[in-house]
Design an enzyme around this catalytic site. Structure first.
Site, PDB file in Angstrom:
ATOM      1  N   SER A   1      -6.194  48.298 -86.991  1.00  0.00           N
ATOM      2  CA  SER A   1      -6.030  48.068 -87.979  1.00  0.00           C
ATOM      3  C   SER A   1      -4.694  47.085 -87.941  1.00  0.00           C
ATOM      4  O   SER A   1      -3.339  47.757 -87.992  1.00  0.00           O
ATOM      5  CB  SER A   1      -5.183  49.956 -88.398  1.00  0.00           C
TER       6      SER A   1
ATOM      7  N   MET B   1     -12.153  59.615 -91.851  1.00  0.00           N
ATOM      8  CA  MET B   1     -10.643  60.316 -92.183  1.00  0.00           C
ATOM      9  C   MET B   1     -10.365  61.849 -90.937  1.00  0.00           C
ATOM     10  O   MET B   1     -10.651  62.282 -91.503  1.00  0.00           O
ATOM     11  CB  MET B   1      -9.792  60.658 -93.149  1.00  0.00           C
TER      12      MET B   1
ATOM     13  N   HIS C   1     -11.782  48.311 -95.426  1.00  0.00           N
ATOM     14  CA  HIS C   1     -11.602  49.616 -95.914  1.00  0.00           C
ATOM     15  C   HIS C   1     -10.834  50.047 -96.881  1.00  0.00           C
ATOM     16  O   HIS C   1      -9.582  50.212 -97.469  1.00  0.00           O
ATOM     17  CB  HIS C   1     -10.198  50.885 -95.131  1.00  0.00           C
TER      18      HIS C   1
ATOM     19  N   ASP D   1     -10.802  56.989 -87.686  1.00  0.00           N
ATOM     20  CA  ASP D   1      -9.528  56.444 -88.371  1.00  0.00           C
ATOM     21  C   ASP D   1      -8.307  57.468 -88.534  1.00  0.00           C
ATOM     22  O   ASP D   1      -8.241  57.898 -89.917  1.00  0.00           O
ATOM     23  CB  ASP D   1      -9.742  55.693 -89.721  1.00  0.00           C
TER      24      ASP D   1
ATOM     25  N   MET E   1      -9.061  51.973 -99.442  1.00  0.00           N
ATOM     26  CA  MET E   1      -8.446  53.079-100.751  1.00  0.00           C
ATOM     27  C   MET E   1      -7.920  53.113-101.879  1.00  0.00           C
ATOM     28  O   MET E   1      -6.744  52.983-102.363  1.00  0.00           O
ATOM     29  CB  MET E   1      -7.018  53.347 -99.408  1.00  0.00           C
TER      30      MET E   1
ATOM     31  N   HIS F   1      -9.700  45.993 -88.903  1.00  0.00           N
ATOM     32  CA  HIS F   1      -9.717  46.842 -89.787  1.00  0.00           C
ATOM     33  C   HIS F   1      -8.815  46.409 -91.266  1.00  0.00           C
ATOM     34  O   HIS F   1      -7.824  46.140 -90.958  1.00  0.00           O
ATOM     35  CB  HIS F   1      -9.464  48.120 -89.319  1.00  0.00           C
TER      36      HIS F   1
ATOM     37  N   ASP G   1      -6.997  48.041 -94.517  1.00  0.00           N
ATOM     38  CA  ASP G   1      -6.398  48.901 -95.198  1.00  0.00           C
ATOM     39  C   ASP G   1      -6.179  48.475 -96.086  1.00  0.00           C
ATOM     40  O   ASP G   1      -4.778  47.174 -96.480  1.00  0.00           O
ATOM     41  CB  ASP G   1      -5.737  49.888 -94.649  1.00  0.00           C
TER      42      ASP G   1
ATOM     43  N   MET H   1      -5.027  49.285 -99.784  1.00  0.00           N
ATOM     44  CA  MET H   1      -5.160  51.043-100.890  1.00  0.00           C
ATOM     45  C   MET H   1      -3.771  50.055-102.504  1.00  0.00           C
ATOM     46  O   MET H   1      -3.395  49.499-102.569  1.00  0.00           O
ATOM     47  CB  MET H   1      -3.180  51.181 -99.874  1.00  0.00           C
TER      48      MET H   1
HETATM   49  C1  DX5 Z   1      -4.671  55.446 -92.446  1.00  0.00           C
HETATM   50  C2  DX5 Z   1      -4.562  53.418 -91.776  1.00  0.00           C
HETATM   51  C3  DX5 Z   1      -4.993  53.210 -90.436  1.00  0.00           C
HETATM   52  C4  DX5 Z   1      -4.369  54.230 -89.189  1.00  0.00           C
HETATM   53  C5  DX5 Z   1      -3.685  53.878 -88.532  1.00  0.00           C
HETATM   54  O1  DX5 Z   1      -4.145  55.310 -93.461  1.00  0.00           O
HETATM   55  O2  DX5 Z   1      -5.716  53.707 -92.682  1.00  0.00           O
HETATM   56  O3  DX5 Z   1      -4.718  52.308 -90.224  1.00  0.00           O
HETATM   57  O4  DX5 Z   1      -3.905  56.162 -89.648  1.00  0.00           O
HETATM   58  O5  DX5 Z   1      -3.377  54.102 -87.528  1.00  0.00           O
HETATM   59  P1  DX5 Z   1      -2.160  55.108 -86.297  1.00  0.00           P
HETATM   60  O6  DX5 Z   1      -2.778  56.273 -87.638  1.00  0.00           O
HETATM   61  O7  DX5 Z   1      -2.610  55.288 -85.623  1.00  0.00           O
HETATM   62  O8  DX5 Z   1      -0.680  54.672 -86.726  1.00  0.00           O
HETATM   63 ZN    ZN Z   2      -8.191  52.765 -92.537  1.00  0.00          ZN
END
Ligand code: DX5
Ligand code: ZN
Length: 229
Positions: A9, A138, A67, A177, A69, A34, A36, A38
């Site tokens: 991530s 998720m 991903h 995830d 979101m 990965h 993210d 948002m």
């Molecule tokens: C949650 C994120 C993830 C993930 C991060 O919205 O999409 O990338 O939770 O990793 P952790 O949970 O291990 O900090």
């Molecule tokens: Zn993610």
């Protein structure tokens, strides 16, 4: 069941050491980066955008696991320059036309993945199982790193694997995830997970990142998981 794979991530990475981190991932053979994305509306956070995606592509040949979101992803797919080998996940909760968006991801050359939040039933995506290459379960409520596993999502992974296998969709992968610790990863693997989003729970934490990744590979690849497909 294929080899368990890691999708680090990138929102958790130290931006001041991003280049060397990605080179380490390439050396260790992680499967995806990965990303993210948002929008501050679907999830209460703003994270990674089109510029980061473009720069990651220029810097590394690792496929991206994007991903989304974000609300209404269908009109925004091209913004991320989908390429062969990429996964693009869209949340069932963010569009009225999920099947159309998944089909569009495939038409753009990437692999479609349907994502569901912990509270969203699998019934919400059952009709698009034939349209995806993977389902993203998720295991935390999306938006932040460092959260705790929503415990009932373990059984959700198990039920999803059974639903897919019952339909002969044994090649459809399951990505998980959120709070993927080594211990949680073992339980999720036993439940049927294939791709693990590695964040602050697994590799972006104190200690040696290479060791954390090698540990994951050792622990998960030696698991005696009956090859259900
Ligand atoms: C949650 C994120 C993830 C993930 C991060 O919205 O999409 O990338 O939770 O990793 P952790 O949970 O291990 O900090
Ligand atoms: Zn993610």
């Amino acid at each position: 069941m294929g080899t368990p794979r890691l999708s680090p991530s990138m929102m958790c990475a130290d931006i001041f050491r991003l280049g060397e981190t990605i080179r380490l991932f390439e050396k260790l053979g992680v499967s995806y980066l990965h990303i993210d994305v948002m929008d501050g509306s679907f999830v209460p956070n703003i994270m990674l955008g089109t510029s980061e995606v473009r720069q990651m592509r220029e810097f590394s040949s690792l496929p991206l696991d994007i991903h989304l979101m974000i609300e209404e992803p269908g009109d925004k797919l091209e913004w991320f320059g989908p390429q062969k080998g990429d996964y693009i996940s869209v949340h069932a909760e963010t569009t009225r036309h999920l099947q159309r968006v998944l089909a569009k991801i495939r038409s753009l050359g990437a692999k479609p993945m349907a994502a569901v939040n912990p509270a969203t039933p699998l019934a919400a995506i059952e009709e698009v199982f034939p349209d995806v290459d993977a389902v993203l379960v998720m295991t935390v409520n999306p938006g932040y790193a460092g959260q705790k596993l929503v415990p009932q999502t373990l059984d959700k992974i198990r039920r999803l694997r059974a639903m897919l296998d019952d339909r002969g969709l044994t090649d459809v992968e399951i990505e998980v995830d959120g709070n993927i610790t080594l211990e949680n990863a073992v339980q999720m693997r036993k439940a049927g997970a294939d791709i693990f989003v590695a964040g602050t729970s697994l590799i972006f934490r104190k200690g040696d990142m290479e060791e954390h990744i090698l540990n994951f590979n050792r622990e998960l690849r030696n698991l005696d998981v009956c090859p259900t497909r």
